[in-house]
Design a protein around this motif. Structure first.
Motif, PDB file in Angstrom:
ATOM      1  N   ARG A 208       0.865  -1.185   0.000  1.00  9.70           N
ATOM      2  CA  ARG A 208       0.000   0.000   0.000  1.00  9.70           C
ATOM      3  C   ARG A 208       0.899   1.232   0.000  1.00  9.70           C
ATOM      4  O   ARG A 208       1.715   1.413   0.900  1.00  9.70           O
ATOM      5  CB  ARG A 208      -0.911   0.020   1.214  1.00  9.70           C
ATOM      6  N   VAL A 209       0.723   2.081  -1.003  1.00  7.06           N
ATOM      7  CA  VAL A 209       1.607   3.235  -1.160  1.00  7.06           C
ATOM      8  C   VAL A 209       0.930   4.556  -0.821  1.00  7.06           C
ATOM      9  O   VAL A 209       1.612   5.580  -0.672  1.00  7.06           O
ATOM     10  CB  VAL A 209       2.185   3.291  -2.592  1.00  7.06           C
ATOM     11  N   ALA A 210      -0.402   4.552  -0.700  1.00 11.43           N
ATOM     12  CA  ALA A 210      -1.101   5.793  -0.359  1.00 11.43           C
ATOM     13  C   ALA A 210      -2.444   5.476   0.273  1.00 11.43           C
ATOM     14  O   ALA A 210      -3.073   4.452  -0.028  1.00 11.43           O
ATOM     15  CB  ALA A 210      -1.298   6.666  -1.595  1.00 11.43           C
ATOM     16  N   TYR A 211      -2.872   6.362   1.163  1.00  8.49           N
ATOM     17  CA  TYR A 211      -4.201   6.272   1.789  1.00  8.49           C
ATOM     18  C   TYR A 211      -4.725   7.696   1.832  1.00  8.49           C
ATOM     19  O   TYR A 211      -4.234   8.516   2.610  1.00  8.49           O
ATOM     20  CB  TYR A 211      -4.092   5.698   3.196  1.00  8.49           C
ATOM     21  N   GLY A 212      -5.703   8.004   0.971  1.00  6.76           N
ATOM     22  CA  GLY A 212      -6.132   9.392   0.862  1.00  6.76           C
ATOM     23  C   GLY A 212      -4.953  10.252   0.452  1.00  6.76           C
ATOM     24  O   GLY A 212      -4.224   9.925  -0.491  1.00  6.76           O
ATOM     25  N   PRO A 213      -4.676  11.339   1.186  1.00  6.98           N
ATOM     26  CA  PRO A 213      -3.565  12.225   0.830  1.00  6.98           C
ATOM     27  C   PRO A 213      -2.210  11.765   1.364  1.00  6.98           C
ATOM     28  O   PRO A 213      -1.187  12.384   1.064  1.00  6.98           O
ATOM     29  CB  PRO A 213      -3.969  13.546   1.487  1.00  6.98           C
ATOM     30  N   LEU A 214      -2.176  10.683   2.153  1.00  6.73           N
ATOM     31  CA  LEU A 214      -0.935  10.236   2.786  1.00  6.73           C
ATOM     32  C   LEU A 214      -0.169   9.289   1.873  1.00  6.73           C
ATOM     33  O   LEU A 214      -0.758   8.456   1.189  1.00  6.73           O
ATOM     34  CB  LEU A 214      -1.234   9.528   4.103  1.00  6.73           C
ATOM     35  N   THR A 215       1.173   9.392   1.896  1.00  8.17           N
ATOM     36  CA  THR A 215       2.021   8.494   1.117  1.00  8.17           C
ATOM     37  C   THR A 215       3.165   7.980   1.985  1.00  8.17           C
ATOM     38  O   THR A 215       3.377   8.447   3.111  1.00  8.17           O
ATOM     39  CB  THR A 215       2.618   9.203  -0.116  1.00  8.17           C
ATOM     40  N   LEU A 216       3.915   7.027   1.442  1.00  3.08           N
ATOM     41  CA  LEU A 216       5.055   6.433   2.147  1.00  3.08           C
ATOM     42  C   LEU A 216       6.347   7.229   1.972  1.00  3.08           C
ATOM     43  O   LEU A 216       7.394   6.799   2.462  1.00  3.08           O
ATOM     44  CB  LEU A 216       5.298   5.011   1.634  1.00  3.08           C
ATOM     45  N   GLU A 217       6.287   8.337   1.308  1.00  4.20           N
ATOM     46  CA  GLU A 217       7.498   9.089   0.979  1.00  4.20           C
ATOM     47  C   GLU A 217       8.377   9.317   2.213  1.00  4.20           C
ATOM     48  O   GLU A 217       7.913   9.779   3.251  1.00  4.20           O
ATOM     49  CB  GLU A 217       7.125  10.442   0.368  1.00  4.20           C
ATOM     50  N   GLY A 218       9.649   8.957   2.085  1.00  4.92           N
ATOM     51  CA  GLY A 218      10.617   9.192   3.150  1.00  4.92           C
ATOM     52  C   GLY A 218      10.707   8.102   4.190  1.00  4.92           C
ATOM     53  O   GLY A 218      11.533   8.188   5.107  1.00  4.92           O
ATOM     54  N   LEU A 219       9.880   7.049   4.082  1.00  5.57           N
ATOM     55  CA  LEU A 219       9.885   5.976   5.074  1.00  5.57           C
ATOM     56  C   LEU A 219      10.372   4.663   4.467  1.00  5.57           C
ATOM     57  O   LEU A 219      10.135   4.380   3.295  1.00  5.57           O
ATOM     58  CB  LEU A 219       8.482   5.762   5.650  1.00  5.57           C
ATOM     59  N   ARG A 220      11.029   3.863   5.313  1.00  5.99           N
ATOM     60  CA  ARG A 220      11.416   2.504   4.958  1.00  5.99           C
ATOM     61  C   ARG A 220      10.620   1.528   5.822  1.00  5.99           C
ATOM     62  O   ARG A 220      10.055   1.928   6.846  1.00  5.99           O
ATOM     63  CB  ARG A 220      12.919   2.308   5.188  1.00  5.99           C
ATOM     64  N   PRO A 221      10.574   0.245   5.433  1.00  3.19           N
ATOM     65  CA  PRO A 221       9.833  -0.723   6.247  1.00  3.19           C
ATOM     66  C   PRO A 221      10.247  -0.677   7.719  1.00  3.19           C
ATOM     67  O   PRO A 221      11.434  -0.681   8.046  1.00  3.19           O
ATOM     68  CB  PRO A 221      10.199  -2.060   5.602  1.00  3.19           C
ATOM     69  N   GLY A 222       9.241  -0.592   8.603  1.00  5.85           N
ATOM     70  CA  GLY A 222       9.489  -0.537  10.035  1.00  5.85           C
ATOM     71  C   GLY A 222       9.621   0.865  10.593  1.00  5.85           C
ATOM     72  O   GLY A 222       9.651   1.046  11.810  1.00  5.85           O
ATOM     73  N   GLN A 223       9.684   1.876   9.731  1.00  3.36           N
ATOM     74  CA  GLN A 223       9.796   3.254  10.198  1.00  3.36           C
ATOM     75  C   GLN A 223       8.415   3.886  10.341  1.00  3.36           C
ATOM     76  O   GLN A 223       7.461   3.493   9.663  1.00  3.36           O
ATOM     77  CB  GLN A 223      10.645   4.089   9.236  1.00  3.36           C
ATOM     78  N   LEU A 224       8.321   4.882  11.214  1.00  3.80           N
ATOM     79  CA  LEU A 224       7.063   5.584  11.432  1.00  3.80           C
ATOM     80  C   LEU A 224       7.347   7.047  11.706  1.00  3.80           C
ATOM     81  O   LEU A 224       8.474   7.441  11.988  1.00  3.80           O
ATOM     82  CB  LEU A 224       6.291   4.955  12.592  1.00  3.80           C
ATOM     83  N   ARG A 225       6.284   7.846  11.633  1.00  2.33           N
ATOM     84  CA  ARG A 225       6.391   9.269  11.960  1.00  2.33           C
ATOM     85  C   ARG A 225       5.017   9.801  12.334  1.00  2.33           C
ATOM     86  O   ARG A 225       3.986   9.262  11.897  1.00  2.33           O
ATOM     87  CB  ARG A 225       6.948  10.068  10.779  1.00  2.33           C
ATOM     88  N   PRO A 226       4.956  10.857  13.145  1.00  6.12           N
ATOM     89  CA  PRO A 226       3.661  11.491  13.407  1.00  6.12           C
ATOM     90  C   PRO A 226       3.200  12.278  12.188  1.00  6.12           C
ATOM     91  O   PRO A 226       4.025  12.763  11.399  1.00  6.12           O
ATOM     92  CB  PRO A 226       3.955  12.420  14.590  1.00  6.12           C
ATOM     93  N   LEU A 227       1.902  12.395  12.024  1.00  5.57           N
ATOM     94  CA  LEU A 227       1.374  13.219  10.945  1.00  5.57           C
ATOM     95  C   LEU A 227       1.593  14.695  11.268  1.00  5.57           C
ATOM     96  O   LEU A 227       1.591  15.099  12.435  1.00  5.57           O
ATOM     97  CB  LEU A 227      -0.124  12.965  10.751  1.00  5.57           C
ATOM     98  N   THR A 228       1.769  15.488  10.244  1.00  7.33           N
ATOM     99  CA  THR A 228       1.876  16.930  10.426  1.00  7.33           C
ATOM    100  C   THR A 228       0.476  17.520  10.622  1.00  7.33           C
ATOM    101  O   THR A 228      -0.538  16.889  10.302  1.00  7.33           O
ATOM    102  CB  THR A 228       2.526  17.593   9.206  1.00  7.33           C
ATOM    103  N   GLU A 229       0.426  18.732  11.143  1.00  6.75           N
ATOM    104  CA  GLU A 229      -0.862  19.405  11.315  1.00  6.75           C
ATOM    105  C   GLU A 229      -1.578  19.551   9.976  1.00  6.75           C
ATOM    106  O   GLU A 229      -2.798  19.392   9.889  1.00  6.75           O
ATOM    107  CB  GLU A 229      -0.653  20.776  11.961  1.00  6.75           C
ATOM    108  N   ALA A 230      -0.810  19.851   8.930  1.00  9.54           N
ATOM    109  CA  ALA A 230      -1.415  20.008   7.603  1.00  9.54           C
ATOM    110  C   ALA A 230      -2.020  18.690   7.121  1.00  9.54           C
ATOM    111  O   ALA A 230      -3.107  18.677   6.518  1.00  9.54           O
ATOM    112  CB  ALA A 230      -0.365  20.504   6.610  1.00  9.54           C
ATOM    113  N   GLU A 231      -1.342  17.568   7.378  1.00  9.05           N
ATOM    114  CA  GLU A 231      -1.860  16.265   6.957  1.00  9.05           C
ATOM    115  C   GLU A 231      -3.128  15.899   7.725  1.00  9.05           C
ATOM    116  O   GLU A 231      -4.075  15.349   7.151  1.00  9.05           O
ATOM    117  CB  GLU A 231      -0.792  15.191   7.168  1.00  9.05           C
TER     118      GLU A 231
END
Length: 243
Positions: A208-231
């Motif tokens: 899965r490469v996208a969900y709505g406006p969200l994408t995997l850009e900048g992440l590798r398997p096992g990595q995570l990040r908080p969403l930005t306020e804009a997202e």
């Protein structure tokens, strides 16, 4: 405060997603003013005594939103009775309760959103809001363009009803396989795998490469990040929630 459906109240208080909250109600674990609650019941959390397992609901938590690149071999669930790795293993340092939005099979990888915002999670997965999910999929062989057109139109006979419509684009080929970019607007269990199994081109890899406006850009398997306020604001706009 106006009355709201119980499952929405439970989700707002971070107890469970709205779907899981329905299961709690069905199991008789929720009471309103001393009486066992029922599905569809409404209540006012400021006036009514709402208990879960005999205890008051916790205060609504601070909303959290994370994007995880789920690796292969990980279960998209809060816990697994067989003791297999789950997406929650990546959040052991976070005390607040989180739950994944929708499902991604253990033998698939890619974008998973986790949150404690039950209302947002409910809307993102509800067919009414038509939130697109995009996938990069490797299938066995080389499907005929006419067959792919039928896949895109939907309506192929699956056990749980007709296959959904999906946008289908060929993005690569090897000697024995084809890479496809697919976009769907509903999330039935293993529906991509079942559809391509039906047409004789089983899925070999799925991401899965996208969900709505969200994408995997900048992440590798096992990595995570908080969403930005804009997202977060953009996600809420997609499902008609106030921002």
């Amino acid at each position: 405060m106006a009355q709201e459906r119980l499952q929405k109240i439970l989700a707002h208080h971070g107890v469970a997603s709205r779907r899981k909250a329905e299961e709690l109600i069905k199991a008789g674990r929720v009471t309103v003013n001393g009486k066992v609650a029922r599905i569809g019941q409404k209540a006012d959390p400021l006036r009514d005594e709402i208990l879960l397992d005999g205890k008051p609901l916790p205060p609504p938590p601070e909303p959290l939103y994370f994007l995880l690149y789920k690796p292969y071999g990980v279960i998209t669930s809060v816990k697994d009775p067989q003791g297999r790795p789950t997406v929650m293993d990546f959040f052991r340092g976070i005390k607040q309760r989180l739950f994944p939005v929708g499902r991604l099979d253990w033998d698939s990888e890619g974008l998973v959103l986790l949150t404690n915002d039950g209302e947002l999670a409910y809307r993102l997965t509800h067919p009414k809001f038509q939130v697109p999910r995009s996938y990069l999929v490797k299938v066995k062989g080389h499907p005929d363009p006419k067959v792919l057109k039928k896949v895109s139109e939907g309506g192929l006979p699956l056990q749980d009803g007709p296959s959904p419509k999906m946008e289908v684009k060929v993005v690569g080929r090897t000697a024995r396989s084809t890479w496809l970019h697919l976009t769907l607007r509903e999330g039935r269990n293993r529906v991509i795998r079942r559809t391509f199994e039906l047409i004789g081109h089983p899925v070999r890899k799925l991401r899965r490469v996208a969900y709505g406006p969200l994408t995997l850009e900048g992440l590798r398997p096992g990595q995570l990040r908080p969403l930005t306020e804009a997202e977060i604001k953009e996600l809420k706009k997609w499902v008609k929630l106030p921002v």
